[in-house]
Design a protein around this motif. Structure first.
Motif, PDB file in Angstrom:
ATOM      1  N   LEU A 528      43.330   5.841   5.967  1.00  7.90           N
ATOM      2  CA  LEU A 528      42.853   6.700   7.057  1.00  7.90           C
ATOM      3  C   LEU A 528      42.662   5.840   8.298  1.00  7.90           C
ATOM      4  CD1 LEU A 528      41.782   9.396   8.121  1.00  7.90           C
ATOM      5  CD2 LEU A 528      39.560   8.828   7.098  1.00  7.90           C
ATOM      6  N   GLU A 529      43.476   6.093   9.315  1.00  7.65           N
ATOM      7  CA  GLU A 529      43.394   5.342  10.569  1.00  7.65           C
ATOM      8  C   GLU A 529      42.408   6.051  11.498  1.00  7.65           C
ATOM      9  OE1 GLU A 529      45.461   2.306  10.712  1.00  7.65           O
ATOM     10  OE2 GLU A 529      45.148   3.050   8.667  1.00  7.65           O
ATOM     11  N   TYR A 530      41.357   5.373  11.901  1.00  5.42           N
ATOM     12  CA  TYR A 530      40.231   5.940  12.643  1.00  5.42           C
ATOM     13  C   TYR A 530      39.446   6.885  11.733  1.00  5.42           C
ATOM     14  CZ  TYR A 530      42.330   4.241  17.024  1.00  5.42           C
ATOM     15  OH  TYR A 530      42.844   3.469  18.018  1.00  5.42           O
ATOM     16  N   GLY A 531      38.244   7.264  12.189  1.00  5.96           N
ATOM     17  CA  GLY A 531      37.406   8.142  11.398  1.00  5.96           C
ATOM     18  C   GLY A 531      37.398   9.580  11.867  1.00  5.96           C
ATOM     19  N   PHE A 532      38.311   9.943  12.793  1.00  5.24           N
ATOM     20  CA  PHE A 532      38.257  11.280  13.374  1.00  5.24           C
ATOM     21  C   PHE A 532      38.543  12.372  12.345  1.00  5.24           C
ATOM     22  CE2 PHE A 532      39.867   8.709  17.153  1.00  5.24           C
ATOM     23  CZ  PHE A 532      38.582   8.495  17.651  1.00  5.24           C
ATOM     24  N   TRP A 533      39.432  12.103  11.407  1.00  3.51           N
ATOM     25  CA  TRP A 533      39.764  13.093  10.369  1.00  3.51           C
ATOM     26  C   TRP A 533      38.994  12.837   9.079  1.00  3.51           C
ATOM     27  CZ3 TRP A 533      45.878  13.332  10.659  1.00  3.51           C
ATOM     28  CH2 TRP A 533      46.253  13.830  11.914  1.00  3.51           C
ATOM     29  N   ALA A 534      37.937  12.055   9.167  1.00  2.00           N
ATOM     30  CA  ALA A 534      37.254  11.622   7.948  1.00  2.00           C
ATOM     31  C   ALA A 534      36.651  12.783   7.166  1.00  2.00           C
ATOM     32  CB  ALA A 534      36.149  10.614   8.299  1.00  2.00           C
ATOM     33  N   CYS A 548      40.469   5.598  -1.035  1.00  2.00           N
ATOM     34  CA  CYS A 548      40.763   5.687   0.398  1.00  2.00           C
ATOM     35  C   CYS A 548      40.239   4.449   1.115  1.00  2.00           C
ATOM     36  CB  CYS A 548      40.134   6.946   0.993  1.00  2.00           C
ATOM     37  SG  CYS A 548      40.393   7.141   2.774  1.00  2.00           S
ATOM     38  N   VAL A 549      41.011   3.961   2.067  1.00  2.00           N
ATOM     39  CA  VAL A 549      40.616   2.853   2.940  1.00  2.00           C
ATOM     40  C   VAL A 549      40.631   3.363   4.371  1.00  2.00           C
ATOM     41  CG1 VAL A 549      41.134   0.518   3.734  1.00  2.00           C
ATOM     42  CG2 VAL A 549      41.623   1.161   1.353  1.00  2.00           C
ATOM     43  N   LEU A 550      39.490   3.277   5.052  1.00  2.00           N
ATOM     44  CA  LEU A 550      39.386   3.712   6.448  1.00  2.00           C
ATOM     45  C   LEU A 550      39.445   2.492   7.353  1.00  2.00           C
ATOM     46  CD1 LEU A 550      36.814   6.274   7.886  1.00  2.00           C
ATOM     47  CD2 LEU A 550      37.428   4.224   9.135  1.00  2.00           C
ATOM     48  N   THR A 551      40.367   2.503   8.297  1.00  2.00           N
ATOM     49  CA  THR A 551      40.455   1.425   9.289  1.00  2.00           C
ATOM     50  C   THR A 551      39.822   1.892  10.589  1.00  2.00           C
ATOM     51  OG1 THR A 551      42.468   0.504   8.315  1.00  2.00           O
ATOM     52  CG2 THR A 551      41.991  -0.070  10.605  1.00  2.00           C
ATOM     53  N   ALA A 552      38.763   1.206  11.015  1.00  2.79           N
ATOM     54  CA  ALA A 552      38.110   1.490  12.297  1.00  2.79           C
ATOM     55  C   ALA A 552      38.748   0.574  13.343  1.00  2.79           C
ATOM     56  CB  ALA A 552      36.612   1.241  12.188  1.00  2.79           C
ATOM     57  N   HIS A 553      39.627   1.126  14.158  1.00  2.00           N
ATOM     58  CA  HIS A 553      40.369   0.313  15.124  1.00  2.00           C
ATOM     59  C   HIS A 553      39.468  -0.258  16.211  1.00  2.00           C
ATOM     60  CE1 HIS A 553      44.699   1.320  14.044  1.00  2.00           C
ATOM     61  NE2 HIS A 553      43.985   2.012  13.179  1.00  2.00           N
ATOM     62  N   ASP A 554      38.324   0.355  16.424  1.00  2.00           N
ATOM     63  CA  ASP A 554      37.349  -0.188  17.362  1.00  2.00           C
ATOM     64  C   ASP A 554      36.027   0.546  17.147  1.00  2.00           C
ATOM     65  OD1 ASP A 554      38.010   2.271  18.479  1.00  2.00           O
ATOM     66  OD2 ASP A 554      39.163   1.382  20.117  1.00  2.00           O
ATOM     67  N   VAL A 555      35.031   0.209  17.949  1.00  2.00           N
ATOM     68  CA  VAL A 555      33.735   0.889  17.897  1.00  2.00           C
ATOM     69  C   VAL A 555      33.797   2.031  18.903  1.00  2.00           C
ATOM     70  CG1 VAL A 555      31.253   0.649  18.202  1.00  2.00           C
ATOM     71  CG2 VAL A 555      32.576  -1.247  17.233  1.00  2.00           C
ATOM     72  N   ILE A 556      33.916   3.250  18.399  1.00  2.00           N
ATOM     73  CA  ILE A 556      34.175   4.393  19.273  1.00  2.00           C
ATOM     74  C   ILE A 556      32.997   4.663  20.200  1.00  2.00           C
ATOM     75  CG2 ILE A 556      34.737   6.854  19.320  1.00  2.00           C
ATOM     76  CD1 ILE A 556      36.989   5.085  18.344  1.00  2.00           C
ATOM     77  N   GLU A 557      31.777   4.433  19.752  1.00  2.00           N
ATOM     78  CA  GLU A 557      30.625   4.745  20.612  1.00  2.00           C
ATOM     79  C   GLU A 557      30.630   3.901  21.880  1.00  2.00           C
ATOM     80  OE1 GLU A 557      26.612   3.036  19.862  1.00  2.00           O
ATOM     81  OE2 GLU A 557      27.354   2.879  17.811  1.00  2.00           O
ATOM     82  N   ASP A 558      31.273   2.732  21.837  1.00  4.12           N
ATOM     83  CA  ASP A 558      31.328   1.899  23.037  1.00  4.12           C
ATOM     84  C   ASP A 558      32.190   2.520  24.133  1.00  4.12           C
ATOM     85  OD1 ASP A 558      29.702   0.083  21.864  1.00  4.12           O
ATOM     86  OD2 ASP A 558      31.281  -1.333  21.304  1.00  4.12           O
ATOM     87  N   ARG A 559      32.989   3.542  23.779  1.00  3.55           N
ATOM     88  CA  ARG A 559      33.807   4.204  24.783  1.00  3.55           C
ATOM     89  C   ARG A 559      33.040   5.329  25.486  1.00  3.55           C
ATOM     90  NH1 ARG A 559      40.087   4.661  23.034  1.00  3.55           N
ATOM     91  NH2 ARG A 559      40.287   2.745  21.828  1.00  3.55           N
ATOM     92  N   VAL A 560      31.756   5.488  25.156  1.00  3.40           N
ATOM     93  CA  VAL A 560      30.958   6.569  25.741  1.00  3.40           C
ATOM     94  C   VAL A 560      29.711   5.956  26.391  1.00  3.40           C
ATOM     95  CG1 VAL A 560      29.953   8.844  25.291  1.00  3.40           C
ATOM     96  CG2 VAL A 560      31.773   8.000  23.821  1.00  3.40           C
ATOM     97  N   PRO A 561      29.886   5.231  27.503  1.00  3.16           N
ATOM     98  CA  PRO A 561      28.720   4.580  28.116  1.00  3.16           C
ATOM     99  C   PRO A 561      27.951   5.472  29.085  1.00  3.16           C
ATOM    100  CG  PRO A 561      30.714   3.919  29.256  1.00  3.16           C
ATOM    101  CD  PRO A 561      31.156   4.817  28.144  1.00  3.16           C
ATOM    102  N   GLY A 562      28.550   6.607  29.533  1.00  2.00           N
ATOM    103  CA  GLY A 562      27.940   7.351  30.627  1.00  2.00           C
ATOM    104  C   GLY A 562      26.770   8.223  30.233  1.00  2.00           C
ATOM    105  N   SER A 563      26.858   8.881  29.087  1.00  2.00           N
ATOM    106  CA  SER A 563      25.832   9.832  28.678  1.00  2.00           C
ATOM    107  C   SER A 563      25.151   9.317  27.415  1.00  2.00           C
ATOM    108  CB  SER A 563      26.453  11.208  28.418  1.00  2.00           C
ATOM    109  OG  SER A 563      25.544  12.039  27.714  1.00  2.00           O
TER     110      SER A 563
END
Length: 845
Positions: A528-534, A548-563
């Motif tokens: 599973l690439e990314y956790g969006f379809w987890a 199942c092996v989930l690959t987290a390509h990055d830390v997604i929360e770091d892409r949401v700095p505004g709110s």
């Protein structure tokens, strides 16, 4: 009841005629049971004709066959109908069984589906504990992974705990392992009971075909599309069109009981029927069937791999037990059997050209094939047949099957650009697939979007193809979510709502969930690439017992700095997916440390680079190649930036545009040129600044070789930067921010130049370009670092995570031939390379 022999009862709701193998199966088992001292009772369908009932020794008992179902209706009606069929199966079976079954009696209920499993549980609960119940499940796991069958398996587990003598079985080790994961009970493998009588070997056709008989090939059983019948017709057409035509060949094809589309194809074929082909439009009696097998030289079994990868075919043991070679589909249960006994040729899945080539090959290699089939006949008869099945039934249940490496791996990729290899996620996933594919029979990918299905070697890439109603509903939900989130994030960060949306958008899509269930049910392991379809993927993996092996390509929360609120929601959704995954892969030690703080242990598998691809040679000088491709750059040193349409890349291009203006204002034509390639910006040209847009791979290779250094002024980013590794692998020195080197063990001035103050780049860039020795030293250091990230080394870390051997050696030579156009490389030996295709994507590189 003293002296009363134990009863062997065969429950077969689909025994109603000679079509299929129900009659031959039941007849063979009943004869073997009588030979073992049992009294026998065969229970068939109530529509069973008297002559068939008499030959089978059967009693009409069941209202429904195993496929009976209500036509049409919604999910509630279908579920009620399934409940009704299960209830009636139990009532029919219990009503037909003798009231007092002697000790030692055995009930064999075989070829069941989800419309009988809950009824079977009721029967197991009702029968006395001195009766052994054997349930033979021989269809794909999608026939047993619904909610009702889940309830049935739970009741069967409780019944076994209460002392019931229940044995679940299949006739395929591949199926037994998958159904065992689903059922939570051991599933043993039983022999296939129906094998032919002692057939004489076929007489070899003489070498001079004009003077003797032709090689006789047959297709046995009713004509179904999944049995490759249409491919057989197409292959005959191809052979007929060749210069040699059908000389020396003869075909007899059972063409009875065809579905409408197959029947239409048969009718069209019959309009110009070659004299070398005979079509049998009616079902054969057992005697006629055996006579046709005895007349044959070779049996055609080009069954669809989608259906028969794990499922069995009774025709195969009949052919091999009769000493006949076969042509069958590679990487299926049939190929497994063929490797153990008999002889034949493996062909591609659904490949008429390959089948035609295999027929020619069989004709040319007939002496070897015939000798191999006769030599392997005894092995087949030792493995299969009524006596073999009875020995297995009367023996104590065997220990559970040992685990084996996965044969089929399913990849779930949430973007529409898997084959693109331009963006970072696409390239990483491609390189991962390239390393894993040689170790498995098939690697399947489901990506978002609507691209056509593509096969490259044993890698199959399919797209989601959302239904129109789902697209409309998602569009409305997306607009509603953006409006609701606008007060939280403001206009400047409106795009940040995308990341929680990516987690939420599939949760209420029933079509997506069913697609996931079908793919997971046919897989041995999931990536599973990314956790969006987890949500749906991991839930299905848990229910079906698929690792199942989930690959987290990055830390997604770091892409949401505004709110702060959207960031917390994204972090919660991300953490929920990671905590549910049995195995997690991070791409940097920093990401792994972040996940560890959430209670998730992740193995670090860094982003890789294809070292060989990045250093490939060009047929001419780089600048000449660029001119040939229509790109004319000024004859001066230039720095190169490569990036996709991803926000940090777009910001980086803006910095480089401003840098080029400063350099040109200060140095004029003596300033280094800045060149941008990729979809981060549309094509443009300004003094000292050229944006090429998306470019061909050959152009990109020429740019890497012509440039003096790579520029990576990334202001932010997560994971690790593939563009930095690629530049190093291509032999380019890299000037970048610390974000550009994130996750890489870089020392400033040794493997690259690290400078976060972009105002200093205006002085730093000309100085670096002027220092040829310094650039060479940086290039060598970067190249040495990149060598440690070559994908063949890095991506091998996925093999043990999947249960695959890391250093697998090629297996022993098998006693069979391989068609000249093989569809699947041998396991653990061949490599598959995926080419680049165009397509946009969100994740950056």
């Amino acid at each position: 009841m003293s002296g009363t022999p134990a009863l062997f009862c065969i429950a077969d709701p689909s025994l109603r005629d000679f079509v299929g193998h129900h009659f031959s199966y039941d007849h063979a088992v009943a004869e073997a049971a009588r030979a073992a001292g049992f009294a026998t009772l065969v229970l068939g369908h109530r529509a069973l004709p008297e002559d068939v009932a008499r030959q089978a020794g059967a009693v009409p008992a069941f209202h429904d066959d195993i496929w009976a179902q209500r036509a049409g209706g919604g999910p509630i009606r279908r579920r009620r109908d399934d409940l009704f069929r299960n209830r009636r199966f139990a009532e029919d079976l219990l009503g037909a069984l003798p009231r007092d079954l002697p000790p030692g009696s055995i009930l064999l209920a075989h070829m069941l589906t989800k419309r009988q499993m809950l009824g079977l549980a009721r029967v197991v609960e009702a029968l006395p504990r001195h009766v052994t119940i054997i349930a033979l499940l021989r269809y794909q796991t999608e026939f047993y992974d619904d909610g009702l069958t889940g309830r049935a398996f739970a009741r069967l587990r409780r019944a076994v705990g209460d002392g019931a003598r229940l044995r679940l079985a299949s006739d395929s080790a591949r199926l037994a392992r998958r159904i065992g994961r689903l059922a939570g009970l051991p599933v043993e493998v039983l022999p296939i009971p129906h094998t032919p009588p002692d057939l004489p070997p076929p007489a070899p056709p003489p070498s001079d075909q004009s003077a003797g008989r032709a090689l006789h090939m047959v297709s046995l059983g009713n004509a179904r599309d999944e049995k490759g019948f249409l491919e057989i017709l197409a292959a005959i057409r191809l052979l007929r069109a060749e210069p040699a035509g059908l000389a020396g060949l003869r075909f007899t094809l059972q063409a009875n009981d065809a579905a409408p589309d197959v029947a239409a194809a048969i009718d069209e074929f019959a309009l110009d029927l070659p004299e070398e082909v005979r079509l049998l439009r009616r079902a054969l009696t057992p005697e006629s069937y055996t006579a046709l097998l005895a007349e044959s030289d070779l049996v055609l079994l080009p069954y669809w791999r989608e259906i028969y990868e794990a499922r069995t075919s009774g025709v195969l043991p009949e052919a091999l037990g009769g000493g006949r070679p076969v042509i069958c589909t590679a990487a299926t249960w049939m190929a497994d059997e063929l490797a153990l006994c008999g002889a034949g040729i493996l062909v591609a899945d659904r490949d008429p050209k390959g089948l035609a080539a295999a027929i020619r090959q069989a004709h040319a290699a007939w002496p070897r094939l015939a000798a191999g089939a006769l030599a392997g006949r005894a092995g087949c008869l030792a493995r299969h047949g009524g006596a073999a099945l009875m020995r297995a039934v009367l023996a104590p249940p065997p220990p559970p099957l040992p685990p084996e490496p996965p044969r089929r791996v399913q990849v779930f990729y949430p973007w529409p650009d898997f084959l693109d290899r331009k963006a970072g996620a696409s390239l990483r996933s491609n390189l991962m697939a390239e390393v894993i594919a040689p170790h498995v029979e098939e690697l399947r990918v489901l990506q978002d979007g609507a691209a056509p299905t593509t096969r490259r070697g044993n890698i199959l890439v399919e797209s989601l193809h959302e239904r129109r109603m789902i697209r409309l509903a998602k569009g409305l939900a997306w607009r509603g979510l953006r409006l609701a989130a606008r007060p939280l994030s403001g206009a400047a960060q409106a795009g940040e709502v995308l990341f929680p949306w990516l987690h939420l958008q599939r949760l209420a899509d029933p079509f997506f969930r069913r697609r996931i269930e079908r793919l997971v049910a046919s897989a041995d392991a999931v990536l599973l690439e990314y956790g969006f379809w987890a949500g749906p993927v991991l839930q299905t993996c848990e229910r079906l017992g698929v690792p199942c092996v989930l690959t987290a390509h990055d830390v997604i929360e770091d892409r949401v700095p505004g709110s702060a609120l959207l960031r917390r929601l994204t972090a919660w959704l991300e953490a929920r997916a990671l905590r549910r995954a049995p195995k997690v892969v991070a791409v940097t030690p920093g990401d792994a440390a972040h996940f560890a703080a959430l209670g998730v242990q992740a193995q670090v598998v860094p982003n890789p680079v294809d070292l060989a691809a990045m250093s490939r040679s060009l047929p001419v000088a780089p600048r000449l190649m660029l001119r040939r491709m229509g790109i004319e750059l000024p004859e001066r040193p230039f720095g190169l930036f490569v990036g996709s349409n991803h926000p940090p890349n777009i910001t980086a291009v803006a910095h480089l545009r401003a840098l080029a203006a400063r350099l040109h204002a200060g140095l004029g034509e003596a300033a280094p040129l800045i060149v941008v390639a990729g979809s981060a910006a549309p094509a443009e040209e300004a003094p000292g600044f050229v944006v090429l847009g998306r470019v061909h791979d050959v152009v990109l290779a020429a740019l890497y070789q012509a440039a003096h250094l790579a520029l990576v002024p990334l202001p932010e980013g997560t994971g690790s930067s593939l563009k930095t590794l690629e530049a190093m692998a291509a032999g380019l020195p890299v000037l970048g921010t610390s974000v550009a080197f994130r996750g890489l063990p870089v020392t400033d001035g040794e493997q690259g130049v690290v400078e976060d103050d972009l105002d200093r780049w205006a002085a730093l860039l000309p100085a670096l370009v002027a220092d040829a020795a310094g650039l060479a030293r940086l290039a060598a250091g970067g190249r040495a670092l990149a060598a440690g990230y070559d994908h063949r080394r890095v991506m091998a870390a996925y093999l043990p995570l999947l249960g695959l051997p890391v250093d697998a050696e090629p297996g022993p030579a098998l006693p069979l031939l391989l068609a000249e156009t093989p569809p699947f490389p041998p396991r653990a030996t061949a490599r598959s390379r995926l080419p680049a295709f165009s397509g946009g994507t969100l994740p950056g590189r």
